[in-house]
Design an enzyme around this catalytic site. Structure first.
Site, short mmCIF file in Angstrom:
data_model
loop_
_atom_site.label_atom_id
_atom_site.label_comp_id
_atom_site.label_asym_id
_atom_site.label_seq_id
_atom_site.Cartn_x
_atom_site.Cartn_y
_atom_site.Cartn_z
N ASP B 97 31.01 31.84 42.28
CA ASP B 97 30.01 32.52 41.46
C ASP B 97 29.23 31.50 40.65
O ASP B 97 29.50 30.30 40.72
CB ASP B 97 30.63 33.65 40.61
CG ASP B 97 31.12 33.18 39.24
OD1 ASP B 97 31.42 31.98 39.10
OD2 ASP B 97 31.19 34.03 38.33
N ASP B 258 38.96 39.29 38.81
CA ASP B 258 39.44 37.96 38.47
C ASP B 258 39.67 37.91 36.97
O ASP B 258 39.01 38.61 36.21
CB ASP B 258 38.42 36.89 38.88
CG ASP B 258 37.14 37.00 38.09
OD1 ASP B 258 37.07 36.40 36.99
OD2 ASP B 258 36.20 37.69 38.54
#
Lengths: 385, 411
Positions: B97, B258
């Site tokens: 990301d 996450d």
């Protein structure tokens, strides 16, 4: 418990009102009669003491050394005594300025620490290391003087601690010629320093005489740039893979082989900018040397399954980059309207990262990903629209 | 539901000796150190999330990587860098990301979609999240009154970047699964983002900006999103770990999340430092005289005595050692701990929590690899080598709690 230490000493008269005593004493004993005068301010703002706190990491390094096979600490610690300590001369030979005798030091461990007769003016880290070390004893050389005046101690403290440290470069140049256990920072630099020396002195080296060191002042490449390049590759690049036997001679020669091949290829491909000073070309400037080091690692990675690249293979892989490199004129094109004039590239972390990323990304696009490869994950990105 | 551990170069040095607190002089950082997946023989997470912002560093967030490490990651790819082939758990997918929190204060993201996609390709990630700009405001009433222009712009920007990212991904047939990012300030605005992302073509959508939200707000948002969610669209929650509600999350389409919370709580939290399947405990603080900046300042200014500090510190360590060997009782340890704590903190505030954990000795009953080899050192709040190992342990326990909540494993 009261006792008296009698320490054999030589009295040395250095000037009219200054007398020095030089002696040897077990470092483990010193804390029994001497303490450290820590700097602090009292409520009313008055300053007392002069010593800084101990630095544990430094003590740890010295301690490791003291515990090593055959340590030697040649320089003397300096202790200021108050007038409770006296010198008793022996009858016997003397010179106009020196005579033998004994220092008589009262030891009373029931006294609070700050009332001990000695203050450690220099050597607190060494003495702390010896105190903590796992050895039965370790005698050190000491110099002492007797004074009740804390100003005199402070003055000596400032004098012994304001010497100029050796230039780093000189230390690095000396490193390869030592075998002793060195502080960890220096021992990490030992292999890079050895490689640098050989790059700078071997006849077959493309960089012979080009690296500026204490003994090669005319070199045009800063020793630190070469060390950085070597350290990067030794930690993360092709030299890491080659440095598995801990830096024996055979390994060193193989590593030099790769370095010679790569820098010969750089000299061949960028012949126009080779040998110029950093102010005229960025090729052999910090940013250039470090980012070229990353290209050496990238090219070696591409050839990984075929062994180490030869000079010609390095040159072949570097050539396509020639077009976009602006070492000594024009503007680098870093994409997204980012342009930088060649001489605006500085030897800073940011610029080195910018240039390194650019060169490696271009290398991947122009060379690595062009070639048929089995590396499934290395797909080509189309040039930006 | 899959749990991704965000990478922050959290490694431990296997050469560290806990009694002498020394390490091998030849140790090379990262190369000789171990990731959690190299420490545990059993699975402790399903995947790893790597942020461009953490790898490159941005602004005040300095990189966790040296330049040489960064170059190696890009050169050899993440599976090699993270040494995944050595792990016996089976596959560990890697998700990338942009690390939007590192540039949350900027007007626009500092990267282009191309930068980000090339980062994902070079690293060899399996999943790549599109470029986004975080909205840090949860204001459902804005649905009536209108959201701040800046927030609307951030949402629009995130959606148009998602479009570009998807187009680039399609055009170049990039070798990773793309995720779009939903940003919003209310359940309805999040639902709108999801709808738009599905229209673009995303079937895996990361939900961002939820870190500060309360659990009921997260659930309200997911319910609203669920009304527009296609059956084949999966969600990923960025930075969220609410173990009590994972079943609800699962019903609402959440396929993964996450969180660094289990790892960080080991040394960032005021009290919940050591996880067990049932509850958490407070770790026993024995700060290193040289590692504690507050203590260090008091010492160097001459306000505290360094020798005394070191004596008290040593006495605590010795007491813990003897306690573990069965030579002294809890009260002895507590007395030493409180003397040191009073010295460096002015008060002894952890006595009850310490008594509790010392009486239970939860590390003795933990079957994880770290607890079995480390013993009582794991409960000491002191230095990165112990703290991070406790973080690894927490991650391992967290993963087991998650499996239990999901009904996947008998705990």
């Amino acid at each position: 418990m009261n006792e008296t230490l009698r320490i054999p000493a030589i009295e040395v008269k250095q000037s009219e009102r200054r007398t020095l005593y030089t002696f040897a004493v077990d470092g483990k004993l010193v804390h029994r009669f001497a303490t450290i005068s820590r700097i602090r301010r009292s409520e009313d703002g008055n300053l007392s003491g002069y010593q800084r706190p101990e630095v544990l990491s430094h003590i740890e390094e010295i301690r490791n050394y003291v515990e090593s096979e055959s340590p030697m600490v040649p320089n003397a610690v300096v202790i200021a005594f108050d007038s409770r300590v006296r010198f008793e001369p022996f009858a016997g030979p003397q010179s106009p300025y020196s005579r033998m005798g004994e220092l008589v030091v009262p030891v009373d461990e029931s006294l609070p620490e700050e009332r001990r007769p000695g203050f450690i003016v220099d050597g607190q880290q060494r003495l702390a290391a010896i105190r903590d070390a796992n050895v039965a004893q370790f005698p050190v050389c000491a110099s002492g003087f007797i004074t009740d005046d804390v100003r005199e101690q402070t003055e000596q403290f400032i004098l012994v601690n304001s010497t100029k440290p050796l230039p780093k470069g000189l230390i690095y140049e000396l490193l390869p010629n030592t075998d002793a256990q060195l502080p960890s920072l220096l021992s990490r630099r030992k292999l890079p320093s050895l490689l640098l020396t050989r790059l700078n002195t071997r006849d077959s080296s493309p960089l012979k005489g080009m690296i500026q060191t204490a003994t090669t002042p005319g070199g045009i490449i800063k020793d630190n740039s070469i060390l950085k390049m070597l350290e990067n590759s030794l930690s993360d690049g092709v030299l890491y893979r080659m440095n598995q036997a801990g830096g024996d001679e055979l390994e060193v020669e193989q590593i030099l082989g790769v370095l010679f091949s790569f820098w010969s290829a750089v000299r061949e491909v960028f012949s126009k900018e080779w040998g110029k000073k950093p102010k005229d070309s960025r090729l052999l400037h910090g940013a250039g040397v470090v980012s070229l080091g990353f290209l050496m690692d990238a090219i070696s990675e591409r050839y990984r399954n075929k062994g180490l690249p030869t000079k010609d293979q390095f040159a072949k892989d570097l050539s396509p980059l020639k077009e976009l490199c602006r070492w000594s004129d024009g503007y680098w094109d870093f994409g997204q309207n980012q342009q930088r004039k060649w001489d605006e590239i500085q030897n800073t972390k940011k610029d080195i990262a910018l240039l390194s990323n650019h060169l490696v990304i271009q290398y991947k696009a122009l060379v690595w990903n062009r070639a048929p490869t089995a590396r499934g994950r290395q797909l080509e990105l189309s040039p930006q629209a | 539901m899959r749990y991704f551990l965000p990478d922050s170069q959290d490694l431990v040095d296997p050469s560290f000796d806990f009694d002498t607190e020394r390490r091998l002089a030849t140790r090379q950082r990262q190369r000789d150190d171990l990731y959690a997946h190299e420490v545990f023989t059993e699975r402790a997470y399903d995947g790893i999330l790597v942020s461009k912002g953490i790898v490159d560093g941005f602004g005040a967030t300095t990189s966790r990587y040296t330049l040489a490490q960064r170059q190696r990651l890009l050169r050899t790819g993440a599976p090699d860098f993270f040494r995944l082939s050595r792990v016996k758990w089976g596959a560990i997918p890697m998700m990338g990301d942009c690390g939007a929190f590192t540039y949350v204060k900027e007007e626009k993201p500092p990267y282009t979609v191309e930068d980000l996609a090339s980062f994902y390709v070079e690293c060899g990630f399996d999943y790549g999240i599109s470029l986004d700009h975080v909205i840090l405001a949860y204001q459902p009433e804005w649905d009536q009154t209108g959201a701040l222009a800046e927030m609307q712009e951030r949402q629009e920007l995130t959606l148009s970047l998602a479009q570009n990212f998807f187009d680039l991904h399609q055009r170049d047939a990039l070798p990773f699964t793309p995720l779009g990012v939903a940003q919003g300030w209310s359940p309805r605005s999040y639902a709108r983002s999801l709808k738009e992302l599905q229209r673009i073509g995303y079937r895996y959508v990361a939900v961002g900006g939820m870190v500060p939200l309360k659990t009921h707000e997260i659930l309200a948002t997911l319910r609203e999103m669920n009304c527009v969610r296609r059956d084949d669209t999966r969600l990923h929650l960025l930075g969220i770990s609410r173990i009590e509600t994972v079943q609800d999350f699962a019903r609402l389409g959440v396929a993964s999340f996450d969180s660094t919370a289990p790892l960080r709580q080991a040394f960032k939290d005021g009290k919940d430092n050591f996880y067990t399947l049932q509850r958490t405990y407070t770790a026993v603080r024995i700060p290193q005289v040289e590692g504690n900046p507050k203590l260090q300042k008091l010492i160097s200014s001459g306000k505290l005595n360094q020798e005394r500090a070191r004596e008290l510190e040593k006495a605590c360590l010795e007491a813990m050692r003897r306690f573990d060997a069965g030579e002294v009782k809890v009260d002895h340890v507590l007395e030493r701990l409180s003397r040191y704590e009073e010295f460096y903190d002015g008060e002894a505030s952890h006595q009850d929590a310490y008594r509790e954990v010392l009486e239970v000795r939860p590390w003795k009953h933990c079957p994880c690899d770290v607890c079995r080899t480390l013993g009582y050192h794991i409960i000491l709040f002191r230095g990165a080598e112990r703290n991070r190992r406790r973080g690894f342990h927490n991650t391992w326990v967290f993963y087991r709690r998650l499996q239990r909540e999901l009904g996947l494993a008998a705990a």
